[in-house]
Write an enzyme that holds these catalytic residues in place. Structure first.
Site, PDB file in Angstrom:
ATOM      1  N   CYS A   2       0.848  -1.186   0.000  1.00 62.97           N
ATOM      2  CA  CYS A   2       0.000   0.000   0.000  1.00 62.97           C
ATOM      3  C   CYS A   2       0.889   1.244   0.000  1.00 62.97           C
ATOM      4  O   CYS A   2       2.105   1.147   0.150  1.00 62.97           O
ATOM      5  CB  CYS A   2      -0.909   0.026   1.229  1.00 62.97           C
ATOM      6  N   GLY A   3       0.289   2.391  -0.160  1.00 61.76           N
ATOM      7  CA  GLY A   3       1.017   3.650  -0.093  1.00 61.76           C
ATOM      8  C   GLY A   3       0.436   4.541   0.977  1.00 61.76           C
ATOM      9  O   GLY A   3      -0.792   4.647   1.109  1.00 61.76           O
TER      10      GLY A   3
END
Length: 296
Positions: A2-3
């Site tokens: 994820c970011g």
């Protein structure tokens, strides 16, 4: 994968968060979310979809405030439900919103602890909600109405003690500031940068430095394994290493060798950060990250 991104600014940060999430989109395309803080209230928008689809003009106008965090999700735990889009939120203590990149390996045990010992309810299957509640409980245990950076760092130390796995985290604490921290092994990436303006210095914490570059922030550093960085509501940066030296992770270009030797090498090698003792074994040890690389 994820970011995550968190920004302390001198004006509204919604557009900067949007731009950062857009360039981090390759880290997750399932869902996106953003929360900002203004006048003692959180403003949240999250849903399944790409950044460009989740945030429309009507949402951006609502997301006001000079502090905020964002997340793009690639689901590796839980489900693909929009209920598990991040950031997550708890109202006690202070009001905390958190976004997480990584995986916890002891989620089931932690959920049991949270329910039976900490008396906290987890409403989803997401390990990110578990991590948020662990952090909130550790912070609440400090018992300070006006917390200091040391209180937040102590809570991170509690997270490191209880949680197993890999994580890069950003959190927004209502009225107090933005916190970022990294797992003790440094498996998940997270960095911090700054941008000087006429109004003062602004800070960004992000999974990747590309988010800093696109907004004109200058990279300060990668957070070290176990390190936390806190930007308070006045814009002062505080940093602290919140975990000691962990057992090293073994990496080899030969997968079968790495698997076979993990247990025996961990038991027989005496390795400390900044030093090497490996007998006749061809090993290189990174001084910044607790990783041994088998050189054959």
């Amino acid at each position: 994968m994820c970011g995550v991104v968190g920004i302390f600014g001198r004006g509204n940060v919604n557009q900067a968060l949007f731009d950062a999430l857009t360039v981090l989109q390759h880290r997750g395309q399932d869902a996106a979310g953003m929360v900002t803080s203004a006048n003692g209230k959180f403003h949240l928008r999250k849903d399944n979809g790409l950044v460009r689809d989740v945030f429309r003009m009507r949402h951006m106008q609502y997301l006001i405030g000079n502090m905020g965090i964002g997340h793009v999700r690639y689901p590796t735990a839980g489900t693909s439900s929009s209920a598990e889009a991040q950031p997550f939120y708890v109202n006690s203590p202070y009001g905390i919103s958190l976004a997480h990149n990584g995986n916890l390996t002891n989620t089931s045990d932690l959920m049991k602890e949270l329910y039976e010992d900490d008396m906290r309810h987890i409403n989803t299957d997401s390990d990110s909600e578990v991590l948020l509640n662990i952090f909130a409980h550790e912070l609440e245990a400090r018992g300070n109405f006006k917390p200091t950076p040391d209180d937040f760092f102590a809570a991170v130390e509690g997270v490191h003690r209880r949680c197993r796995g890999a994580y890069g985290v950003v959190a927004l604490i209502n009225g107090h500031g933005i916190l970022g921290f990294r797992d003790p092994y440094g498996i998940r990436p997270i960095c911090i940068g700054q941008r000087k303006t006429e109004q003062g210095v602004e800070y960004m914490i992000s999974s990747e430095s590309v988010a800093l570059d696109c907004a004109g922030f200058v990279l300060i550093d990668d957070l070290a394994p176990g390190e936390a960085a806190f930007i308070d509501s006045e814009g002062h940066l505080h940093r602290k290493l919140c975990a000691g030296n962990e057992n090293p992770i073994l990496v080899s270009s030969n997968t079968s060798i790495s698997r076979a030797l993990t247990q025996s090498l961990t038991a027989c090698l005496c390795i400390k950060r900044g030093s090497i003792w490996a007998g006749s074994l061809p090993i290189r040890f990174c001084r910044k990250c607790p990783i041994m690389i088998l050189m054959w």
